[in-house]
Scaffold this active site. Structure first.
Site, PDB file in Angstrom:
ATOM      1  N   ARG A   1       0.841  -1.209   0.000  1.00  0.00           N
ATOM      2  CA  ARG A   1       0.000   0.000   0.000  1.00  0.00           C
ATOM      3  C   ARG A   1       0.869   1.249   0.000  1.00  0.00           C
ATOM      4  O   ARG A   1       0.599   2.206  -0.707  1.00  0.00           O
ATOM      5  CB  ARG A   1      -0.947   0.011   1.218  1.00  0.00           C
ATOM      6  CG  ARG A   1      -1.625   1.375   1.406  1.00  0.00           C
ATOM      7  CD  ARG A   1      -2.827   1.372   2.338  1.00  0.00           C
ATOM      8  NE  ARG A   1      -2.633   0.659   3.576  1.00  0.00           N
ATOM      9  CZ  ARG A   1      -1.846   1.049   4.582  1.00  0.00           C
ATOM     10  NH1 ARG A   1      -1.153   2.176   4.486  1.00  0.00           N
ATOM     11  NH2 ARG A   1      -1.736   0.325   5.671  1.00  0.00           N
TER      12      ARG A   1
ATOM     13  N   TYR B   1     -16.101  18.192 -16.843  1.00  0.00           N
ATOM     14  CA  TYR B   1     -16.475  16.774 -16.953  1.00  0.00           C
ATOM     15  C   TYR B   1     -17.507  16.438 -15.871  1.00  0.00           C
ATOM     16  O   TYR B   1     -17.309  16.759 -14.698  1.00  0.00           O
ATOM     17  CB  TYR B   1     -15.205  15.934 -16.783  1.00  0.00           C
ATOM     18  CG  TYR B   1     -15.434  14.454 -16.687  1.00  0.00           C
ATOM     19  CD1 TYR B   1     -15.923  13.746 -17.767  1.00  0.00           C
ATOM     20  CD2 TYR B   1     -15.162  13.763 -15.516  1.00  0.00           C
ATOM     21  CE1 TYR B   1     -16.152  12.382 -17.674  1.00  0.00           C
ATOM     22  CE2 TYR B   1     -15.377  12.397 -15.413  1.00  0.00           C
ATOM     23  CZ  TYR B   1     -15.877  11.721 -16.498  1.00  0.00           C
ATOM     24  OH  TYR B   1     -16.101  10.370 -16.408  1.00  0.00           O
TER      25      TYR B   1
ATOM     26  N   ASP C   1      -7.024  19.127 -15.902  1.00  0.00           N
ATOM     27  CA  ASP C   1      -7.416  17.785 -16.331  1.00  0.00           C
ATOM     28  C   ASP C   1      -7.041  17.685 -17.814  1.00  0.00           C
ATOM     29  O   ASP C   1      -7.678  18.301 -18.668  1.00  0.00           O
ATOM     30  CB  ASP C   1      -8.928  17.595 -16.124  1.00  0.00           C
ATOM     31  CG  ASP C   1      -9.403  16.188 -16.506  1.00  0.00           C
ATOM     32  OD1 ASP C   1      -8.701  15.506 -17.284  1.00  0.00           O
ATOM     33  OD2 ASP C   1     -10.481  15.778 -16.041  1.00  0.00           O
TER      34      ASP C   1
ATOM     35  N   LYS D   1      -8.121   6.137 -20.156  1.00  0.00           N
ATOM     36  CA  LYS D   1      -8.425   6.558 -21.523  1.00  0.00           C
ATOM     37  C   LYS D   1      -7.203   6.342 -22.414  1.00  0.00           C
ATOM     38  O   LYS D   1      -6.638   5.266 -22.424  1.00  0.00           O
ATOM     39  CB  LYS D   1      -8.909   8.017 -21.498  1.00  0.00           C
ATOM     40  CG  LYS D   1      -9.926   8.312 -20.371  1.00  0.00           C
ATOM     41  CD  LYS D   1     -11.281   7.662 -20.586  1.00  0.00           C
ATOM     42  CE  LYS D   1     -12.238   7.812 -19.414  1.00  0.00           C
ATOM     43  NZ  LYS D   1     -12.504   9.157 -18.946  1.00  0.00           N
TER      44      LYS D   1
HETATM   45  C1  LIG Z   1     -12.957   9.717 -17.835  1.00  0.00           C
HETATM   46  C2  LIG Z   1     -12.576  11.056 -17.374  1.00  0.00           C
HETATM   47  C3  LIG Z   1     -12.316  11.308 -16.023  1.00  0.00           C
HETATM   48  C4  LIG Z   1     -12.525  10.239 -14.943  1.00  0.00           C
HETATM   49  O1  LIG Z   1     -11.660   9.182 -15.015  1.00  0.00           O
HETATM   50  P1  LIG Z   1     -12.023   7.702 -14.487  1.00  0.00           P
HETATM   51  O2  LIG Z   1     -10.779   6.947 -14.778  1.00  0.00           O
HETATM   52  O3  LIG Z   1     -13.228   7.248 -15.266  1.00  0.00           O
HETATM   53  O4  LIG Z   1     -12.322   7.827 -13.043  1.00  0.00           O
HETATM   54  C5  LIG Z   1     -11.917  12.576 -15.647  1.00  0.00           C
HETATM   55  N1  LIG Z   1     -11.797  13.558 -16.556  1.00  0.00           N
HETATM   56  C6  LIG Z   1     -12.051  13.370 -17.862  1.00  0.00           C
HETATM   57  C7  LIG Z   1     -11.910  14.510 -18.808  1.00  0.00           C
HETATM   58  C8  LIG Z   1     -12.458  12.110 -18.317  1.00  0.00           C
HETATM   59  O5  LIG Z   1     -12.737  11.933 -19.613  1.00  0.00           O
END
Ligand SMILES: *Cc1c(COP(=O)(O)O)cnc(C)c1O
Length: 381
Positions: free
Chosen positions: A52, A104, A176, A201
């Site tokens: 952890r 988002y 982000d 992603k």
């Molecule tokens: C998918 C996404 C997230 C969240 O990520 P997860 O891995 O699904 O928790 C945050 N910001 C953007 C722009 C996203 O497309």
């Protein structure tokens, strides 16, 4: 290595990795062990104690991501929203966050649902307007949250301008950068303090692992709180998740560029289609922030949104007719995906009801265009 590689392609393959000293294996072994032996004299000569707290696969991933982003440190999390949650643990009641109006939707859900008793305050501004952003700051604002390009409206905001606004006010900026990855855009180079990605992603890229990452230019109190949430609070990705993500990163520069080039071609083709009211894509002139996108992005990303002429039912009919585009949520994988965003996000969605979001994968552009063409022909206008 005796020289410092500079190419992001080289870093994507080598950064954070090492040849396994025990076996000579090139692909890092997956360290499932939860515990690490201490020497007879005590101490932690080999640096690891308990998984952890730290794990060799997680450390390799974090080190790679810090280098790709040009940051000092990175923290890996089990999802993008776990990274956000870890960050929010660093705020106190009364602290304020300024976020973009089209942030988002998962961001809003975390603040409103997970942190609803925390006393954190949030307000929203149009970050394409730096004066409006500046006047929305409060004495209690702890950070400006930036998302560029935004999901799913694909708005781009100017990183350098926003970093400047925040620095004048002594406030941190966090971007982000999920839709751009460090291959297409590196916010720290424009003065942004921290970058968050959902590595679920394009970064991992194969639609088979969830993950998140937070990278910082310098040590700061919020990053330190996120580190505590990770190591002490236990917000840790599994060794296998880290390994899969790092394996995906080897091809990230190639995938990001190829998928972006295909998306650009598809966006340009869609623009001339008779049942398409509008195409949202950072590479198209007229899109909010297009000039900033040209300055701060090397390619425009693999996400294209389109507004179908008509209402939700026409959009859903188009999504229902695709054969290669799979109807599924998420973005950035090798498979091309199509999604009617308003029905996923619910009543508070900022997405128009006729919006379809496309995530362009690695199939041939010709096949993808043919698929969209036959699906759009279902709408007889
Ligand atoms: C998918 C996404 C997230 C969240 O990520 P997860 O891995 O699904 O928790 C945050 N910001 C953007 C722009 C996203 O497309």
């Amino acid at each position: 290595m005796s020289f410092r590689p500079v190419g992001i392609e080289t870093l994507a393959v080598h950064a954070g990795r090492s040849i396994d000293p025990a076996t000579g294996a090139l692909s890092e072994p997956i360290h499932l062990s939860t515990s690490f032996e201490r020497p007879r004299g005590g101490g932690y000569a080999r640096e690891f104690s308990y998984s952890r707290d730290d794990n060799p696969n997680r450390r390799a991933l974090e080190s790679c991501l810090a280098k790709l982003e040009g940051g000092k440190y990175a923290l890996a999390f089990p999802s993008g929203l776990a990274a956000l949650s870890a960050l929010l643990h660093g705020l106190a009641p009364g602290d304020h966050i300024l976020a973009p109006k089209d942030v988002y939707h998962g961001f809003i859900k975390v603040v409103d649902e997970v942190f609803r008793h925390s006393g954190i305050e949030i307000s929203y501004a149009d970050m394409g307007d730096s004066a409006a952003t500046e006047s929305a700051l409060r004495p209690s604002t702890k950070f400006i949250w930036i998302e560029t390009p935004s999901n799913p409206l694909l708005k781009v905001v100017d990183l350098q301008t926003l970093a400047h606004v925040a620095k004048n006010a002594g406030i941190l900026t966090i971007c982000d950068g999920t839709l751009s990855t460090p291959v297409l855009q590196r916010p720290l180079e424009y003065g942004i303090d921290m970058v968050l990605h959902s590595s679920t992603k394009l970064i991992s890229g194969h639609g088979d692992v969830t993950g998140g990452v937070l990278v910082t230019a310098e040590e700061n109190l919020l990053f330190d709180a996120a580190r505590t949430a990770q190591k002490v609070g236990g917000m840790v990705p599994s060794p296998f998740d880290c390994w899969l993500t790092l394996r995906g990163i080897e091809t990230l520069p190639l995938r990001a560029r190829a998928q972006s080039a295909a998306a650009f071609e598809i966006a340009r083709w869609l623009r001339h289609h008779r049942v398409v009211e509008k195409v949202l894509y950072p590479g198209l002139p007229g899109q909010p922030g297009h000039e900033s996108a040209c300055r701060q992005m090397s390619f425009f990303g693999n996400i294209v949104s389109l507004l179908v002429r008509g209402s939700a039912s026409e959009a859903v009919r188009v999504a229902g007719a695709t054969e290669i585009f799979t109807r599924a949520t998420s973005i950035g994988s090798t498979h091309s995906l199509i999604e009617h965003r308003a029905s996923v996000e619910g009543p508070r969605s900022a997405a128009p009801e006729n919006l379809l979001r496309l995530s362009i994968g690695l199939e041939s552009v010709e096949d993808l265009v043919a698929d969209l063409s036959q699906a759009l022909s279902q709408v007889g206008l």
